[in-house]
Design a protein around this motif. Structure first.
Motif, PDB file in Angstrom:
ATOM      1  N   GLU A 115       5.649  -5.599  17.359  1.00 34.13           N
ATOM      2  CA  GLU A 115       5.068  -7.068  17.222  1.00 34.13           C
ATOM      3  C   GLU A 115       3.983  -7.022  16.487  1.00 34.13           C
ATOM      4  OE1 GLU A 115       5.339 -10.559  20.436  1.00 34.13           O
ATOM      5  OE2 GLU A 115       6.781  -9.111  20.715  1.00 34.13           O
ATOM      6  N   GLN A 116       2.953  -6.107  16.829  1.00 30.19           N
ATOM      7  CA  GLN A 116       1.745  -6.148  16.219  1.00 30.19           C
ATOM      8  C   GLN A 116       1.613  -5.788  14.979  1.00 30.19           C
ATOM      9  OE1 GLN A 116      -1.422  -3.378  18.110  1.00 30.19           O
ATOM     10  NE2 GLN A 116      -0.914  -4.521  20.289  1.00 30.19           N
ATOM     11  N   ILE A 117       2.599  -4.832  14.638  1.00 29.03           N
ATOM     12  CA  ILE A 117       2.904  -4.436  13.173  1.00 29.03           C
ATOM     13  C   ILE A 117       3.213  -5.597  12.396  1.00 29.03           C
ATOM     14  CG2 ILE A 117       3.852  -3.035  11.654  1.00 29.03           C
ATOM     15  CD1 ILE A 117       3.848  -0.846  13.674  1.00 29.03           C
ATOM     16  N   ALA A 118       4.327  -6.066  12.914  1.00 31.04           N
ATOM     17  CA  ALA A 118       4.930  -7.309  12.199  1.00 31.04           C
ATOM     18  C   ALA A 118       3.686  -8.449  11.989  1.00 31.04           C
ATOM     19  CB  ALA A 118       6.039  -7.943  13.135  1.00 31.04           C
ATOM     20  N   GLU A 119       3.032  -8.705  13.015  1.00 31.35           N
ATOM     21  CA  GLU A 119       1.999  -9.749  12.779  1.00 31.35           C
ATOM     22  C   GLU A 119       0.753  -9.450  11.862  1.00 31.35           C
ATOM     23  OE1 GLU A 119      -1.214 -11.639  15.767  1.00 31.35           O
ATOM     24  OE2 GLU A 119       0.651 -11.104  16.721  1.00 31.35           O
ATOM     25  N   ALA A 120       0.463  -8.192  11.902  1.00 31.55           N
ATOM     26  CA  ALA A 120      -0.643  -7.691  11.076  1.00 31.55           C
ATOM     27  C   ALA A 120      -0.384  -7.514   9.644  1.00 31.55           C
ATOM     28  CB  ALA A 120      -1.432  -6.580  11.830  1.00 31.55           C
ATOM     29  N   TYR A 121       0.896  -7.551   9.579  1.00 30.96           N
ATOM     30  CA  TYR A 121       1.432  -6.635   8.162  1.00 30.96           C
ATOM     31  C   TYR A 121       0.685  -7.249   6.874  1.00 30.96           C
ATOM     32  CZ  TYR A 121       4.424  -3.611   5.592  1.00 30.96           C
ATOM     33  OH  TYR A 121       4.802  -2.549   4.496  1.00 30.96           O
ATOM     34  N   ASP A 122       0.490  -8.622   6.906  1.00 31.64           N
ATOM     35  CA  ASP A 122       0.107  -9.160   5.763  1.00 31.64           C
ATOM     36  C   ASP A 122      -1.513  -9.383   5.539  1.00 31.64           C
ATOM     37  OD1 ASP A 122       2.482  -9.068   4.487  1.00 31.64           O
ATOM     38  OD2 ASP A 122       3.128 -10.812   5.951  1.00 31.64           O
ATOM     39  N   HIS A 123      -2.160  -9.113   6.891  1.00 33.20           N
ATOM     40  CA  HIS A 123      -3.570  -9.425   6.710  1.00 33.20           C
ATOM     41  C   HIS A 123      -4.564  -8.159   6.866  1.00 33.20           C
ATOM     42  CE1 HIS A 123      -1.872 -12.966   8.474  1.00 33.20           C
ATOM     43  NE2 HIS A 123      -1.404 -12.773   9.360  1.00 33.20           N
ATOM     44  N   VAL A 124      -3.618  -7.051   7.197  1.00 30.73           N
ATOM     45  CA  VAL A 124      -4.517  -5.958   7.509  1.00 30.73           C
ATOM     46  C   VAL A 124      -4.413  -4.886   6.295  1.00 30.73           C
ATOM     47  CG1 VAL A 124      -4.107  -3.626   8.635  1.00 30.73           C
ATOM     48  CG2 VAL A 124      -4.684  -5.678   9.864  1.00 30.73           C
ATOM     49  N   ARG A 164       2.311  10.512   3.361  1.00 29.50           N
ATOM     50  CA  ARG A 164       3.083   9.451   3.503  1.00 29.50           C
ATOM     51  C   ARG A 164       2.479   8.122   3.247  1.00 29.50           C
ATOM     52  NH1 ARG A 164       5.322   8.224   8.834  1.00 29.50           N
ATOM     53  NH2 ARG A 164       3.128   8.182   9.601  1.00 29.50           N
ATOM     54  N   PHE A 165       1.052   8.082   3.166  1.00 27.91           N
ATOM     55  CA  PHE A 165       0.116   6.895   2.798  1.00 27.91           C
ATOM     56  C   PHE A 165       0.268   6.695   1.263  1.00 27.91           C
ATOM     57  CE2 PHE A 165      -3.975   5.496   1.140  1.00 27.91           C
ATOM     58  CZ  PHE A 165      -4.029   4.205   1.706  1.00 27.91           C
ATOM     59  N   LEU A 166       0.265   7.761   0.521  1.00 30.44           N
ATOM     60  CA  LEU A 166       0.499   7.651  -0.881  1.00 30.44           C
ATOM     61  C   LEU A 166       1.971   6.930  -1.050  1.00 30.44           C
ATOM     62  CD1 LEU A 166      -0.629  10.821  -2.500  1.00 30.44           C
ATOM     63  CD2 LEU A 166      -1.891   8.594  -2.629  1.00 30.44           C
ATOM     64  N   SER A 167       2.756   7.429  -0.491  1.00 29.50           N
ATOM     65  CA  SER A 167       4.224   6.839  -0.321  1.00 29.50           C
ATOM     66  C   SER A 167       4.222   5.261  -0.163  1.00 29.50           C
ATOM     67  CB  SER A 167       5.171   7.706   0.242  1.00 29.50           C
ATOM     68  OG  SER A 167       6.401   7.009   0.507  1.00 29.50           O
ATOM     69  N   ALA A 168       3.730   4.968   0.902  1.00 30.25           N
ATOM     70  CA  ALA A 168       3.779   3.731   1.411  1.00 30.25           C
ATOM     71  C   ALA A 168       3.139   2.846   0.599  1.00 30.25           C
ATOM     72  CB  ALA A 168       3.179   3.609   2.889  1.00 30.25           C
ATOM     73  N   THR A 169       1.791   3.269   0.037  1.00 32.43           N
ATOM     74  CA  THR A 169       1.314   2.084  -0.747  1.00 32.43           C
ATOM     75  C   THR A 169       2.184   1.958  -1.902  1.00 32.43           C
ATOM     76  OG1 THR A 169      -0.184   3.990  -1.566  1.00 32.43           O
ATOM     77  CG2 THR A 169      -1.167   2.377   0.336  1.00 32.43           C
ATOM     78  N   MET A 170       2.635   2.965  -2.603  1.00 37.30           N
ATOM     79  CA  MET A 170       3.388   2.690  -3.630  1.00 37.30           C
ATOM     80  C   MET A 170       4.824   1.584  -3.516  1.00 37.30           C
ATOM     81  SD  MET A 170       3.895   6.443  -5.146  1.00 37.30           S
ATOM     82  CE  MET A 170       4.289   6.144  -6.986  1.00 37.30           C
ATOM     83  N   ARG A 171       5.269   1.716  -2.306  1.00 37.04           N
ATOM     84  CA  ARG A 171       6.338   0.922  -1.994  1.00 37.04           C
ATOM     85  C   ARG A 171       6.225   0.174  -0.817  1.00 37.04           C
ATOM     86  NH1 ARG A 171      12.080   2.620  -1.687  1.00 37.04           N
ATOM     87  NH2 ARG A 171      11.882   3.753  -3.887  1.00 37.04           N
ATOM     88  N   ARG A 172       5.349  -0.784  -0.611  1.00 39.61           N
ATOM     89  CA  ARG A 172       4.946  -1.461   0.541  1.00 39.61           C
ATOM     90  C   ARG A 172       6.065  -2.369   0.790  1.00 39.61           C
ATOM     91  NH1 ARG A 172      -0.936  -3.323   2.501  1.00 39.61           N
ATOM     92  NH2 ARG A 172      -0.181  -4.837   4.319  1.00 39.61           N
ATOM     93  N   ASN A 173       6.738  -2.531   1.942  1.00 38.85           N
ATOM     94  CA  ASN A 173       7.923  -3.374   2.123  1.00 38.85           C
ATOM     95  C   ASN A 173       7.858  -3.852   3.435  1.00 38.85           C
ATOM     96  OD1 ASN A 173      10.265  -4.672   2.545  1.00 38.85           O
ATOM     97  ND2 ASN A 173      11.211  -3.290   0.915  1.00 38.85           N
ATOM     98  N   ARG A 174       7.396  -4.965   3.640  1.00 37.79           N
ATOM     99  CA  ARG A 174       7.308  -5.415   4.970  1.00 37.79           C
ATOM    100  C   ARG A 174       8.714  -5.327   5.918  1.00 37.79           C
ATOM    101  NH1 ARG A 174       7.515  -9.742   8.481  1.00 37.79           N
ATOM    102  NH2 ARG A 174       5.396 -10.387   9.618  1.00 37.79           N
ATOM    103  N   GLU A 175       9.631  -6.108   5.214  1.00 41.02           N
ATOM    104  CA  GLU A 175      10.927  -6.415   5.922  1.00 41.02           C
ATOM    105  C   GLU A 175      11.338  -4.839   6.469  1.00 41.02           C
ATOM    106  OE1 GLU A 175      11.674  -8.685   7.264  1.00 41.02           O
ATOM    107  OE2 GLU A 175       9.837  -9.667   6.270  1.00 41.02           O
ATOM    108  N   ARG A 176      11.433  -4.078   5.444  1.00 35.07           N
ATOM    109  CA  ARG A 176      11.886  -2.632   5.502  1.00 35.07           C
ATOM    110  C   ARG A 176      11.266  -2.103   6.852  1.00 35.07           C
ATOM    111  NH1 ARG A 176      12.082   2.357   1.829  1.00 35.07           N
ATOM    112  NH2 ARG A 176       9.928   2.468   2.277  1.00 35.07           N
ATOM    113  N   VAL A 177      10.279  -2.021   6.962  1.00 34.04           N
ATOM    114  CA  VAL A 177       9.436  -1.286   8.004  1.00 34.04           C
ATOM    115  C   VAL A 177       9.763  -1.952   9.461  1.00 34.04           C
ATOM    116  CG1 VAL A 177       7.270  -0.834   8.974  1.00 34.04           C
ATOM    117  CG2 VAL A 177       7.614  -0.401   6.832  1.00 34.04           C
ATOM    118  N   VAL A 178       9.419  -3.324   9.557  1.00 34.38           N
ATOM    119  CA  VAL A 178       9.565  -4.132  10.568  1.00 34.38           C
ATOM    120  C   VAL A 178      11.044  -4.069  11.108  1.00 34.38           C
ATOM    121  CG1 VAL A 178       9.321  -6.438  11.779  1.00 34.38           C
ATOM    122  CG2 VAL A 178       7.614  -5.491  10.161  1.00 34.38           C
TER     123      VAL A 178
END
Lengths: 227, 227
Positions: A115-124, A164-178
């Motif tokens: 839940e925290q992740i979902a909430e913070a996704y766009d602010h952090v 993983r960080f490199l990969s994640a910043t390349m294709r950041r995708n809120r829906e997929r992760v959450v």
DNA sequence: CAACAATTTTTGGTATACCAAATCAGAAAT
DNA sequence: ATTTCTGATTTGGTATACCAAAAATTGTTG
């Protein structure tokens, strides 16, 4: 959540400092880590610096070479890919065991964090987000209540942090992760081994390729610049 | 049998020495490893001794305690059992991958070693035999051609060396070992993942219980002796 | 100008000395 | 007799000094 606390000794503090610098790219691959120079720079002696370097070498972040300065590791695509394979296997094993052994506390922690992740996704920022993602996966590993497994899993997670960080910043995708995290969680809640396996596959199946692409890009960049 | 080579630095030699002493029981669990005393005893300074202790701590053979002498680890039954679970998973993963990736050279090495084991079984002492058994399992891990996997597998094999040794000497059984190894080998030869899985299960399924029994016996012994 | 050899420099490895914290023992007080 | 406080001692942590091996550089020679 037991290790981010102490950092008792100087060596551990130095290791933590260097680790951050490496993972955040301040010390890019192939950078030499000279005992003397780096120790002097930080105002410490060689002894703890040496020990810190050993710690990082153990983690795979730096490579020791006989009669040469240690350098920041530049993992090949194959190496990273191989490590992802192991990470995936460890996490799946954890999840399988967790289906039997996870406590209600484990499960609610998982839910809370998701839940925290979902909430913070766009602010952090990406870095903090990544810490949270890593924590989520660690919780899964810890839910198996197998210390050795959790430890090894954590080591791989840490080693693959940068990739993983490199990969994640390349294709950041809120829906997929959450949603993926949610699927994993629900499968664990149901204590359904097959569903857990499927959910993890779904979440991590593309990880290897994503990471490989990211590493390839970085190495190509380095080749253009340094070669 | 590739790692017993180098041992370049003093620290590594000391670590190897201590490792042998621990695994062979010369340094039983709970024995203190004082930097000063042990260094003096071996005629070296504290620096490499310290580093050696760190290496062994990393391997799980000794435990570091803040402001206390490191001591030889006395793993609990649960800890050992947990480690066996991970070892088993790593070896199964290796074998699965090896079904695709193993080269003919890998397979013939495996066959050769198995033959050596069968031949030497009754002539050789338990320790040497155990080295061979360990080598066999390492070959499986290496046949996956995944360095990270092989490394982690090897680490677990090494960490469990003593426990496996205790267990094996308790119930030494020529037929079981040789025929099981043969079954694993043939399944790999056939590159049949399911057969490999079954063969490994057959070979390692009782390992956890055997080892647990051995550890329990040793710990009970220590309790009786040490209070 | 190229190749080689010797010297200088840099590097990690090891030994030793010093320090602070934690433990243990002994003495004193209750 | 027990407990507590204190000081001596032991411990790991850190700094520094020294050494040997391996690079790198430079000077010489073909």
């Amino acid at each position: 959540m037991s290790e981010s606390a102490a950092e008792n000794t100087l060596a551990e503090q130095i290791a933590a400092q260097l680790r951050r610098d490496i993972l955040r790219g301040k010390l890019p691959p192939d950078t030499a880590i000279k005992e003397r120079d780096n120790a002097a720079e930080l105002g410490v002696s060689r002894t703890p610096m040496r020990e810190a370097i050993r710690i990082l070498a153990q983690e795979g972040l730096v490579v020791l070479r006989p009669s040469r300065s240690p350098i920041v590791a530049r993992p090949t695509v194959k190496e990273v890919h191989d490590q992802v394979v192991v990470l995936l296997a460890l996490e799946k094993l954890s999840a399988q065991i967790a289906c039997e052994r996870a406590t209600e506390v484990d499960l609610s922690r998982l839910a809370e964090l998701n839940e925290q992740i979902a909430e913070a996704y766009d602010h952090v920022d990406a870095l903090d987000l990544f810490e949270m993602d890593m924590a989520f996966h660690r919780l899964i590993a810890e839910a198996a209540h197998n210390e050795a497994l959790a430890e090894t899993h954590h080591a791989y997670l840490a080693r693959l942090w940068r990739a993983r960080f490199l990969s994640a910043t390349m294709r950041r995708n809120r829906e997929r992760v959450v949603s993926h995290h949610g699927a994993i969680m629900n499968a664990l809640r149901a204590r359904d081994p097959e569903a857990v396996d499927a959910a993890l596959d779904q979440h991590l199946s593309n990880l290897a390729e994503d990471i490989s692409a990211a590493i390839e890009a970085e190495n190509a960049e380095a080749e253009r610049a340094g070669g």
